[in-house]
Design a protein around this motif. Structure first.
Motif, PDB file in Angstrom:
ATOM      1  N   ARG A 128     -44.550  16.298  74.796  1.00  0.00           N
ATOM      2  CA  ARG A 128     -43.887  17.138  73.783  1.00  0.00           C
ATOM      3  C   ARG A 128     -42.469  17.336  74.276  1.00  0.00           C
ATOM      4  NH1 ARG A 128     -46.930  20.915  70.383  1.00  0.00           N
ATOM      5  NH2 ARG A 128     -44.990  22.073  70.429  1.00  0.00           N
ATOM      6  N   VAL A 129     -41.530  17.345  73.357  1.00  0.00           N
ATOM      7  CA  VAL A 129     -40.136  17.567  73.726  1.00  0.00           C
ATOM      8  C   VAL A 129     -39.588  18.688  72.850  1.00  0.00           C
ATOM      9  CG1 VAL A 129     -37.836  16.572  73.955  1.00  0.00           C
ATOM     10  CG2 VAL A 129     -39.856  15.131  74.352  1.00  0.00           C
ATOM     11  N   GLU A 130     -39.210  19.786  73.484  1.00  0.00           N
ATOM     12  CA  GLU A 130     -38.551  20.878  72.773  1.00  0.00           C
ATOM     13  C   GLU A 130     -37.053  20.649  72.910  1.00  0.00           C
ATOM     14  OE1 GLU A 130     -37.712  25.475  73.590  1.00  0.00           O
ATOM     15  OE2 GLU A 130     -39.851  24.965  73.511  1.00  0.00           O
ATOM     16  N   VAL A 131     -36.352  20.791  71.790  1.00  0.00           N
ATOM     17  CA  VAL A 131     -34.910  20.559  71.773  1.00  0.00           C
ATOM     18  C   VAL A 131     -34.234  21.785  71.181  1.00  0.00           C
ATOM     19  CG1 VAL A 131     -33.065  19.064  70.927  1.00  0.00           C
ATOM     20  CG2 VAL A 131     -35.337  18.097  71.372  1.00  0.00           C
ATOM     21  N   ARG A 132     -33.186  22.259  71.866  1.00  0.00           N
ATOM     22  CA  ARG A 132     -32.395  23.361  71.317  1.00  0.00           C
ATOM     23  C   ARG A 132     -30.974  23.271  71.846  1.00  0.00           C
ATOM     24  NH1 ARG A 132     -33.861  28.474  74.905  1.00  0.00           N
ATOM     25  NH2 ARG A 132     -34.852  27.355  76.591  1.00  0.00           N
ATOM     26  N   THR A 133     -30.083  23.840  71.091  1.00  0.00           N
ATOM     27  CA  THR A 133     -28.687  23.883  71.489  1.00  0.00           C
ATOM     28  C   THR A 133     -28.414  25.236  72.132  1.00  0.00           C
ATOM     29  OG1 THR A 133     -28.110  22.414  69.673  1.00  0.00           O
ATOM     30  CG2 THR A 133     -26.317  23.678  70.656  1.00  0.00           C
ATOM     31  N   VAL A 134     -27.847  25.212  73.332  1.00  0.00           N
ATOM     32  CA  VAL A 134     -27.510  26.430  74.061  1.00  0.00           C
ATOM     33  C   VAL A 134     -26.030  26.326  74.424  1.00  0.00           C
ATOM     34  CG1 VAL A 134     -27.996  27.870  76.065  1.00  0.00           C
ATOM     35  CG2 VAL A 134     -29.851  26.571  75.006  1.00  0.00           C
ATOM     36  N   GLY A 135     -25.212  27.096  73.724  1.00  0.00           N
ATOM     37  CA  GLY A 135     -23.771  27.005  73.947  1.00  0.00           C
ATOM     38  C   GLY A 135     -23.296  25.596  73.651  1.00  0.00           C
ATOM     39  N   GLY A 136     -22.628  24.977  74.606  1.00  0.00           N
ATOM     40  CA  GLY A 136     -22.135  23.609  74.430  1.00  0.00           C
ATOM     41  C   GLY A 136     -23.077  22.554  74.964  1.00  0.00           C
ATOM     42  N   SER A 137     -24.299  22.941  75.285  1.00  0.00           N
ATOM     43  CA  SER A 137     -25.267  21.998  75.854  1.00  0.00           C
ATOM     44  C   SER A 137     -26.433  21.768  74.901  1.00  0.00           C
ATOM     45  CB  SER A 137     -25.831  22.537  77.174  1.00  0.00           C
ATOM     46  OG  SER A 137     -24.819  22.757  78.121  1.00  0.00           O
ATOM     47  N   GLU A 138     -26.945  20.560  74.931  1.00  0.00           N
ATOM     48  CA  GLU A 138     -28.196  20.255  74.255  1.00  0.00           C
ATOM     49  C   GLU A 138     -29.275  20.316  75.326  1.00  0.00           C
ATOM     50  OE1 GLU A 138     -29.912  19.011  70.455  1.00  0.00           O
ATOM     51  OE2 GLU A 138     -28.155  20.084  71.132  1.00  0.00           O
ATOM     52  N   LEU A 139     -30.230  21.226  75.159  1.00  0.00           N
ATOM     53  CA  LEU A 139     -31.299  21.419  76.129  1.00  0.00           C
ATOM     54  C   LEU A 139     -32.553  20.739  75.623  1.00  0.00           C
ATOM     55  CD1 LEU A 139     -32.546  22.733  78.656  1.00  0.00           C
ATOM     56  CD2 LEU A 139     -32.886  24.803  77.290  1.00  0.00           C
ATOM     57  N   ALA A 199     -24.544  13.002  67.471  1.00  0.00           N
ATOM     58  CA  ALA A 199     -23.938  14.188  66.841  1.00  0.00           C
ATOM     59  C   ALA A 199     -22.741  14.717  67.639  1.00  0.00           C
ATOM     60  CB  ALA A 199     -24.990  15.285  66.688  1.00  0.00           C
ATOM     61  N   GLY A 200     -22.400  14.027  68.736  1.00  0.00           N
ATOM     62  CA  GLY A 200     -21.246  14.426  69.516  1.00  0.00           C
ATOM     63  C   GLY A 200     -21.526  15.433  70.614  1.00  0.00           C
ATOM     64  N   ARG A 201     -22.790  15.743  70.849  1.00  0.00           N
ATOM     65  CA  ARG A 201     -23.142  16.657  71.938  1.00  0.00           C
ATOM     66  C   ARG A 201     -23.360  15.802  73.194  1.00  0.00           C
ATOM     67  NH1 ARG A 201     -25.700  18.487  67.468  1.00  0.00           N
ATOM     68  NH2 ARG A 201     -27.739  17.695  68.062  1.00  0.00           N
ATOM     69  N   THR A 202     -22.418  15.888  74.126  1.00  0.00           N
ATOM     70  CA  THR A 202     -22.435  14.993  75.280  1.00  0.00           C
ATOM     71  C   THR A 202     -22.854  15.664  76.581  1.00  0.00           C
ATOM     72  OG1 THR A 202     -20.090  15.373  75.696  1.00  0.00           O
ATOM     73  CG2 THR A 202     -20.673  13.508  74.254  1.00  0.00           C
ATOM     74  N   ARG A 203     -23.076  16.965  76.551  1.00  0.00           N
ATOM     75  CA  ARG A 203     -23.579  17.665  77.740  1.00  0.00           C
ATOM     76  C   ARG A 203     -25.064  17.906  77.520  1.00  0.00           C
ATOM     77  NH1 ARG A 203     -24.682  21.870  80.897  1.00  0.00           N
ATOM     78  NH2 ARG A 203     -23.629  21.948  82.897  1.00  0.00           N
ATOM     79  N   LEU A 204     -25.874  17.062  78.152  1.00  0.00           N
ATOM     80  CA  LEU A 204     -27.317  17.089  77.956  1.00  0.00           C
ATOM     81  C   LEU A 204     -27.983  17.679  79.201  1.00  0.00           C
ATOM     82  CD1 LEU A 204     -27.697  13.477  76.522  1.00  0.00           C
ATOM     83  CD2 LEU A 204     -27.329  15.602  75.264  1.00  0.00           C
ATOM     84  N   VAL A 205     -28.828  18.670  78.982  1.00  0.00           N
ATOM     85  CA  VAL A 205     -29.574  19.304  80.064  1.00  0.00           C
ATOM     86  C   VAL A 205     -31.050  19.028  79.808  1.00  0.00           C
ATOM     87  CG1 VAL A 205     -30.162  21.483  81.188  1.00  0.00           C
ATOM     88  CG2 VAL A 205     -27.814  21.092  80.364  1.00  0.00           C
ATOM     89  N   VAL A 206     -31.699  18.378  80.767  1.00  0.00           N
ATOM     90  CA  VAL A 206     -33.120  18.046  80.632  1.00  0.00           C
ATOM     91  C   VAL A 206     -33.900  18.910  81.618  1.00  0.00           C
ATOM     92  CG1 VAL A 206     -34.861  16.224  80.688  1.00  0.00           C
ATOM     93  CG2 VAL A 206     -32.510  15.686  79.957  1.00  0.00           C
ATOM     94  N   MET A 216     -25.421   7.071  80.788  1.00  0.00           N
ATOM     95  CA  MET A 216     -24.301   6.142  80.580  1.00  0.00           C
ATOM     96  C   MET A 216     -23.552   6.471  79.295  1.00  0.00           C
ATOM     97  SD  MET A 216     -25.962   2.571  81.980  1.00  0.00           S
ATOM     98  CE  MET A 216     -24.685   1.609  81.217  1.00  0.00           C
ATOM     99  N   ARG A 217     -24.284   6.726  78.218  1.00  0.00           N
ATOM    100  CA  ARG A 217     -23.647   7.076  76.945  1.00  0.00           C
ATOM    101  C   ARG A 217     -22.898   8.397  77.035  1.00  0.00           C
ATOM    102  NH1 ARG A 217     -27.001   7.141  71.693  1.00  0.00           N
ATOM    103  NH2 ARG A 217     -24.915   7.556  70.899  1.00  0.00           N
ATOM    104  N   ALA A 218     -23.528   9.393  77.662  1.00  0.00           N
ATOM    105  CA  ALA A 218     -22.907  10.711  77.777  1.00  0.00           C
ATOM    106  C   ALA A 218     -21.630  10.631  78.613  1.00  0.00           C
ATOM    107  CB  ALA A 218     -23.889  11.715  78.386  1.00  0.00           C
ATOM    108  N   GLU A 219     -21.695   9.939  79.741  1.00  0.00           N
ATOM    109  CA  GLU A 219     -20.520   9.839  80.595  1.00  0.00           C
ATOM    110  C   GLU A 219     -19.399   9.062  79.926  1.00  0.00           C
ATOM    111  OE1 GLU A 219     -21.673   8.514  84.499  1.00  0.00           O
ATOM    112  OE2 GLU A 219     -22.623  10.447  84.955  1.00  0.00           O
ATOM    113  N   ALA A 220     -19.739   8.025  79.157  1.00  0.00           N
ATOM    114  CA  ALA A 220     -18.716   7.259  78.432  1.00  0.00           C
ATOM    115  C   ALA A 220     -17.988   8.133  77.415  1.00  0.00           C
ATOM    116  CB  ALA A 220     -19.352   6.051  77.746  1.00  0.00           C
ATOM    117  N   ALA A 221     -18.674   9.181  76.938  1.00  0.00           N
ATOM    118  CA  ALA A 221     -18.083  10.099  75.961  1.00  0.00           C
ATOM    119  C   ALA A 221     -17.501  11.349  76.623  1.00  0.00           C
ATOM    120  CB  ALA A 221     -19.130  10.495  74.918  1.00  0.00           C
TER     121      ALA A 221
END
Length: 122
Positions: A15-26, A51-58, A79-84
């Motif tokens: 299961r993957v829960e996804v939410r936006t917290v400030g400028g991060s996608e958690l 969607a342009g959210r490049t700071r990903l927290v897993v 790789m994608r996040a760092e390129a952006a």
């Protein structure tokens, strides 16, 4: 805070829960990340990046297992996040999951955190 859950066809596998917290996608995967379930994490990672959210927290605190396919999903997102101009931050890896990252050397290319408090900018 936007939240969604993504479930595998096999209940209990991932299961993957996804939410936006400030400028991060958690993203919080729970269960086993392997070749059968990797798309369940890849899809929300790609969606956030598209969607342009490049700071990903897993949050890996509930990730019980990760094989090479799961590792490759995370490496591709990095790789994608760092390129952006962003990055992928991994939080609270369990010993079995951390071992895969350590053995492959992948722990050196991710930003690792012990807790969400240090991973999410305040």
């Amino acid at each position: 805070m936007d939240r969604q859950n993504i479930d595998s066809a096999q209940p209990g596998r991932l299961r993957v829960e996804v939410r936006t917290v400030g400028g991060s996608e958690l993203l919080a995967p729970r269960g086993e990340l392997d070749h059968h379930t990797a798309e369940l994490l890849r899809a929300p990672l790609d969606g956030a990046l598209d969607a342009g959210r490049t700071r990903l927290v897993v949050d890996c605190s509930e990730l019980e297992f990760c094989d090479s396919t799961g590792l490759n999903v995370l490496l591709g997102a990095r790789m994608r996040a760092e390129a952006a101009g962003g990055g992928v931050h991994l939080v609270a890896m369990r010993p079995a999951v951390a071992r895969v990252f350590r053995i492959t050397g992948a722990d050196a290319v991710f930003t690792l955190h012990d807790s969400l408090d240090t991973a999410l900018p305040g």
